[in-house]
Design a protein around this motif. Sequence first.
Motif, PDB file in Angstrom:
ATOM      1  N   TYR A  82      -5.237  11.741  -3.955  1.00  0.00           N
ATOM      2  CA  TYR A  82      -5.657  10.784  -4.709  1.00  0.00           C
ATOM      3  C   TYR A  82      -5.199   9.179  -3.712  1.00  0.00           C
ATOM      4  N   GLU A  83      -4.917   9.379  -2.581  1.00  0.00           N
ATOM      5  CA  GLU A  83      -4.601   8.300  -1.924  1.00  0.00           C
ATOM      6  C   GLU A  83      -5.977   7.602  -1.332  1.00  0.00           C
ATOM      7  N   ILE A  84      -6.096   6.245  -1.629  1.00  0.00           N
ATOM      8  CA  ILE A  84      -7.287   5.491  -1.058  1.00  0.00           C
ATOM      9  C   ILE A  84      -6.728   4.767   0.102  1.00  0.00           C
ATOM     10  N   PRO A  85      -7.609   5.241   1.236  1.00  0.00           N
ATOM     11  CA  PRO A  85      -7.190   4.607   2.792  1.00  0.00           C
ATOM     12  C   PRO A  85      -7.300   3.234   2.589  1.00  0.00           C
ATOM     13  N   GLY A  86      -6.484   2.266   2.879  1.00  0.00           N
ATOM     14  CA  GLY A  86      -6.560   0.959   2.923  1.00  0.00           C
ATOM     15  C   GLY A  86      -6.495   0.270   1.520  1.00  0.00           C
ATOM     16  N   GLY A  87      -6.142   1.125   0.404  1.00  0.00           N
ATOM     17  CA  GLY A  87      -5.971   0.480  -0.868  1.00  0.00           C
ATOM     18  C   GLY A  87      -4.677   0.542  -1.481  1.00  0.00           C
ATOM     19  N   GLN A  88      -4.513   0.319  -2.805  1.00  0.00           N
ATOM     20  CA  GLN A  88      -3.203   0.426  -3.436  1.00  0.00           C
ATOM     21  C   GLN A  88      -2.783   1.579  -3.356  1.00  0.00           C
ATOM     22  N   ASN A  89      -1.779   2.225  -2.972  1.00  0.00           N
ATOM     23  CA  ASN A  89      -1.423   3.648  -3.177  1.00  0.00           C
ATOM     24  C   ASN A  89       0.112   3.646  -3.682  1.00  0.00           C
TER      25      ASN A  89
END
Length: 497
Positions: A210-217
């Motif tokens: 559920y990691e979003i590359p470049g997003g809020q993690n």
Amino acid sequence: MNRRPPSTPPALPGFTPRRLIGSGGFADVFLYEQHLPRRLVAVKVLLREQVTPASVEAFNTEANIMAQFSSHPSIVSVYQAGTSSDGRPYLVMQYCPKPNLQQRRKRGDRFSESETLTIGIRIASALEIAHRSDVLHRDVKPANILTTEYGQPALTDFGIAAAVGSEVEGLSVPWSPPEAFGDHARTGPAGDVYSLAATLYTLLASRTPYEIPGGQNRNADLIDRIRHRPLPPLGRPDVSPALTHTLTRALAKNPQSRPRTAVEFARDLQRVQIHLKLRVTDTEVPGEAIVVDESSQDVERTRFRNVSAPAVPGSIVPMPIQTAHPVAPSARRQTPPQKTLRPQVGTIPVGAGVRSPTKPRGPRRAVTLGVSIVAGAIIGVSAVVGIRTVMQGTTPAAAPQPAVATATAAGAAVPAVTGLRAYGAGTSRTFTWSNPQPMSGDTYRYRMVGSGGNSPLTAVNDPRVTVEAVSAGPTCIEVTLVRDDHQTSDPVQGCSS
């Protein structure tokens, strides 16, 4: 955040410290040379500021758990434990010199589908052994899968392991199942299955599920996605739909929609290996070491099956015996199309969405884990040990209740199931149905439907499923027939009265 400085390795009689090889929030791991027998070992040492009665008890529990299972080839071995002269508990373990899976991922290694399947089956086997002793790992992640000097994966760090049914006290968010979050959260074997599937997903996608590359993690972001958002696409076109389907099922938000046990997940991964015509990896679980390929539609085929028993440490294990079961012409004429004779023990039917390999011309092959023997006939067998076949399907004792089913769409390429009926009373309902045109590799997908919403789709191999009854109103399911080439029929719905 600044990393803390490493602790000083304690003086241990019979050991010489070499260097630091790992650090965590509660302990450091050092490389030591053991004097007798002479070998390199990894020594986990609890930090001095973490030495409390509760932490020492937890550390000792980890030592006992790992020692209990350390004879398993996919669990890191424990050699001894004790307390150093300065009062720090320590644990002497097998040294795995190669990078762990997290280190490999961070350095950019690209994990192939074949390697990922092998890792998954071996670690699922290790989890099954722990689960059979009512022990959950609860922290399966890439960093806790080490690599031995022979390149084999080995599970370690049972630091937050606990008995089945206990409350969750610690977790690694990116790989934790949805049910691990919340007040008084509890997980079972399906939670470890989820974490292993999330680990395999991470290896393939080079990111956590559920990691979003470049997003809020942040942890809060991940927890919300894990609990409420659909699983993002894997993003690996070279990974087969069969493995994608298997991982998606194991990452279902509802624990009941995942494989029920770790060894069931291992079997699902083995089916993908068969589909891809790869060498099948041994499950390393006593009594679970057989895979039989039954993909052929040839009614004259000969089926083979091993006769085996769990190995006793130190005993001599005979070579598994394979016995042929030819199907007599009279039996073929009398057997309805939807029923087939299958071995009772050790058979793994082809799973949902997984195509079986095309069999070569000539003698049929039985695929076993570790030994593959091809035989045309077995003559002069004087005794058959523990062999019997059973007919699939049984007649329910209770009188059937009619289920209201939707009609099949005219001209559909894949026919819808027929005769969807419900049985039972009380807290459960059993639904059965028929396949109007059975073909090799057919599977089914079902889900519960109703005013409260639909449950996730679940794959099954047989035309029969038992579900928990709805407390108020009818219990309804929807069933779809799935061909070996992934084509599906129109769904059929049925309800119990």
